[in-house]
Design an enzyme around this catalytic site. Structure first.
Site, PDB file in Angstrom:
ATOM      1  CE1 TYR A 169       0.892   7.064   0.770  1.00  0.00           C
ATOM      2  CE2 TYR A 169       3.045   7.271   0.357  1.00  0.00           C
ATOM      3  CZ  TYR A 169       1.877   8.080   0.925  1.00  0.00           C
ATOM      4  OH  TYR A 169       2.014   8.290   1.757  1.00  0.00           O
TER       5      TYR A 169
ATOM      6  CB  SER B  87       3.708  11.385  -0.252  1.00  0.00           C
ATOM      7  OG  SER B  87       4.591  11.187  -0.089  1.00  0.00           O
TER       8      SER B  87
HETATM    9  P1  NAD Z   1      -2.855   8.940   9.732  1.00  0.00           P
HETATM   10  O1  NAD Z   1      -4.165   8.335   9.377  1.00  0.00           O
HETATM   11  O2  NAD Z   1      -2.388   9.630  10.886  1.00  0.00           O
HETATM   12  O3  NAD Z   1      -4.564   9.778   8.908  1.00  0.00           O
HETATM   13  C1  NAD Z   1      -4.743   9.442   7.848  1.00  0.00           C
HETATM   14  C2  NAD Z   1      -6.684   9.501   7.714  1.00  0.00           C
HETATM   15  O4  NAD Z   1      -7.606   9.685   6.417  1.00  0.00           O
HETATM   16  C3  NAD Z   1      -7.787   9.912   8.910  1.00  0.00           C
HETATM   17  O5  NAD Z   1      -8.049  10.631   9.275  1.00  0.00           O
HETATM   18  C4  NAD Z   1      -7.861   8.193   8.431  1.00  0.00           C
HETATM   19  O6  NAD Z   1      -9.606   7.462   9.083  1.00  0.00           O
HETATM   20  C5  NAD Z   1      -8.531   8.572   6.823  1.00  0.00           C
HETATM   21  N1  NAD Z   1      -8.951   7.970   6.534  1.00  0.00           N
HETATM   22  C6  NAD Z   1      -8.144   6.299   6.104  1.00  0.00           C
HETATM   23  N2  NAD Z   1      -9.034   6.233   4.648  1.00  0.00           N
HETATM   24  C7  NAD Z   1     -10.102   6.526   4.976  1.00  0.00           C
HETATM   25  C8  NAD Z   1     -11.647   5.803   4.006  1.00  0.00           C
HETATM   26  N3  NAD Z   1     -11.370   4.871   4.138  1.00  0.00           N
HETATM   27  N4  NAD Z   1     -12.870   6.757   4.048  1.00  0.00           N
HETATM   28  C9  NAD Z   1     -12.435   8.011   4.859  1.00  0.00           C
HETATM   29  N5  NAD Z   1     -11.355   7.928   5.841  1.00  0.00           N
HETATM   30  C10 NAD Z   1      -9.933   7.368   5.740  1.00  0.00           C
HETATM   31  O7  NAD Z   1      -2.312   9.623   8.475  1.00  0.00           O
HETATM   32  P2  NAD Z   1      -1.305  10.446   8.382  1.00  0.00           P
HETATM   33  O8  NAD Z   1       0.034  10.381   7.893  1.00  0.00           O
HETATM   34  O9  NAD Z   1      -1.733  11.944   8.457  1.00  0.00           O
HETATM   35  O10 NAD Z   1      -1.092  11.027   6.315  1.00  0.00           O
HETATM   36  C11 NAD Z   1      -2.274  11.522   5.733  1.00  0.00           C
HETATM   37  C12 NAD Z   1      -1.937  12.334   4.514  1.00  0.00           C
HETATM   38  O11 NAD Z   1      -0.549  12.518   3.974  1.00  0.00           O
HETATM   39  C13 NAD Z   1      -2.349  10.740   3.849  1.00  0.00           C
HETATM   40  O12 NAD Z   1      -2.664  11.167   2.615  1.00  0.00           O
HETATM   41  C14 NAD Z   1      -0.438  10.448   2.980  1.00  0.00           C
HETATM   42  O13 NAD Z   1      -0.657   9.954   2.470  1.00  0.00           O
HETATM   43  C15 NAD Z   1      -0.039  11.801   3.263  1.00  0.00           C
HETATM   44  N6  NAD Z   1       1.758  11.753   4.069  1.00  0.00           N
HETATM   45  C16 NAD Z   1       1.805  11.253   4.834  1.00  0.00           C
HETATM   46  C17 NAD Z   1       2.964  10.806   5.707  1.00  0.00           C
HETATM   47  C18 NAD Z   1       3.531  10.580   6.720  1.00  0.00           C
HETATM   48  O14 NAD Z   1       4.709  10.890   6.775  1.00  0.00           O
HETATM   49  N7  NAD Z   1       2.736  10.852   7.635  1.00  0.00           N
HETATM   50  C19 NAD Z   1       4.209  11.511   4.064  1.00  0.00           C
HETATM   51  C20 NAD Z   1       3.399  12.184   2.664  1.00  0.00           C
HETATM   52  C21 NAD Z   1       2.658  12.494   3.275  1.00  0.00           C
END
Ligand code: NAD
Length: 257
Positions: A152, A139
């Site tokens: 985080y 991130s």
């Molecule tokens: P999201 O909530 O849409 O998806 C997260 C996924 O992780 C889901 O499929 C969920 O089921 C899975 N997950 C969570 N806890 C779990 C567990 N205990 N066991 C198994 N699976 C689990 O989130 P997203 O926004 O798509 O984020 C995906 C990645 O991108 C993350 O690592 C997040 O930190 C990173 N990220 C997101 C953003 C953003 O703005 N959305 C920005 C930077 C980084």
């Protein structure tokens, strides 16, 4: 030649799902993973739409053994594992004094430790293939800090450190490891934050997006899923052997400041 096989953790939602569809479109077989109840249906519909092999697991990223089994299951199902995208993640926001220990520990476990366990489990297979592409979804918070995100920010910085070590150890085996560092992407994870922040700041959701969320991005737009998926595809290529140990900020200029 068999299709390349990609295991993408947390691929039944948000960024992971966007990447998985993009890879399927390019002919990769996909191991879907995540806690969403419709994971099996997602895997089936992607297989049908793009004519690739898919499977699904809901392994809990809090458990090292479940993560090892997820990797084993992928190799058994598809006969190989070429691309590992460590993407599953959660968020929790709180001032330090009130940060619940269990939330802190779970964020470190899911967002950082799980990437290590999955990569460790995939390592011997990638070595024996003389091909591996590990892509960690960190991130902008792996490069910069924001208040109330101790766990985080710690986890995402940790992932970048791990990425560098894996690049060094993988170098003689054509295993590359890189991190992608997005700014804000409009996914269910962020939609939840918009709602929480609107309540906390007594603002409308539109105001939160403009004045709070995208405040640190020079480009006042959410990062498109496609940009992240395109970057992941580039890193996964056979020709990307020398791109390793690096973090790619897709953050609308946030970390340029
Ligand atoms: P999201 O909530 O849409 O998806 C997260 C996924 O992780 C889901 O499929 C969920 O089921 C899975 N997950 C969570 N806890 C779990 C567990 N205990 N066991 C198994 N699976 C689990 O989130 P997203 O926004 O798509 O984020 C995906 C990645 O991108 C993350 O690592 C997040 O930190 C990173 N990220 C997101 C953003 C953003 O703005 N959305 C920005 C930077 C980084």
């Amino acid at each position: 030649m068999m299709n390349r096989v990609a295991l993408i953790t947390g691929s039944t939602s948000g960024i992971g799902l966007g990447i998985a569809k993009h890879f399927a479109k390019e002919g990769y077989d996909i191991m879907f993973h995540g806690l969403e109840n419709n994971g099996g249906e997602i895997a089936q519909s992607v297989a049908k739409e793009y004519n690739v092999k898919t499977s699904f697991s809901n392994a809990n990223m809090l458990e090292a053994e479940a993560i090892e089994n997820l990797v084993k299951q992928t190799i058994e199902t598809f006969g190989g594992l070429h691309i590992l995208i460590n993407n599953a993640g959660i968020q929790f926001v709180s001032p330090i004094e009130e940060f619940p220990n269990t939330k802190y520990e779970n964020i470190i476990a899911i967002n950082m430790n799980a990437a290590f366990y999955a990569s460790k489990a995939a390592w011997s297979q990638m070595k024996s293939q003389n091909f591996g592409r590990i892509i960690n979804i960190s991130s902008v918070h792996g490069l910069r800090a924001s208040e109330y995100k101790t766990a985080y920010v710690a986890a995402k910085h940790g992932v970048i450190g791990m990425t560098k070590v894996m690049a060094l150890e993988g170098a003689n085996h054509n295993i590359t490891c890189n991190a992608i560092c997005p700014g804000y992407v409009k996914t269910p994870l962020v939609e939840g934050q918009i709602k929480d922040q609107a309540k906390a700041h007594d603002m409308s959701e539109e105001e939160v997006v403009e004045k709070v969320m995208l405040r640190k991005q020079a480009v006042k737009e959410f990062v498109p899923l496609k940009a992240i998926a395109d970057m992941a595809l580039l890193l996964a290529k056979d020709s990307s052997t020398t791109i390793t140990g690096t973090s790619f900020a897709l953050d609308g200029g946030w970390s340029a400041q």
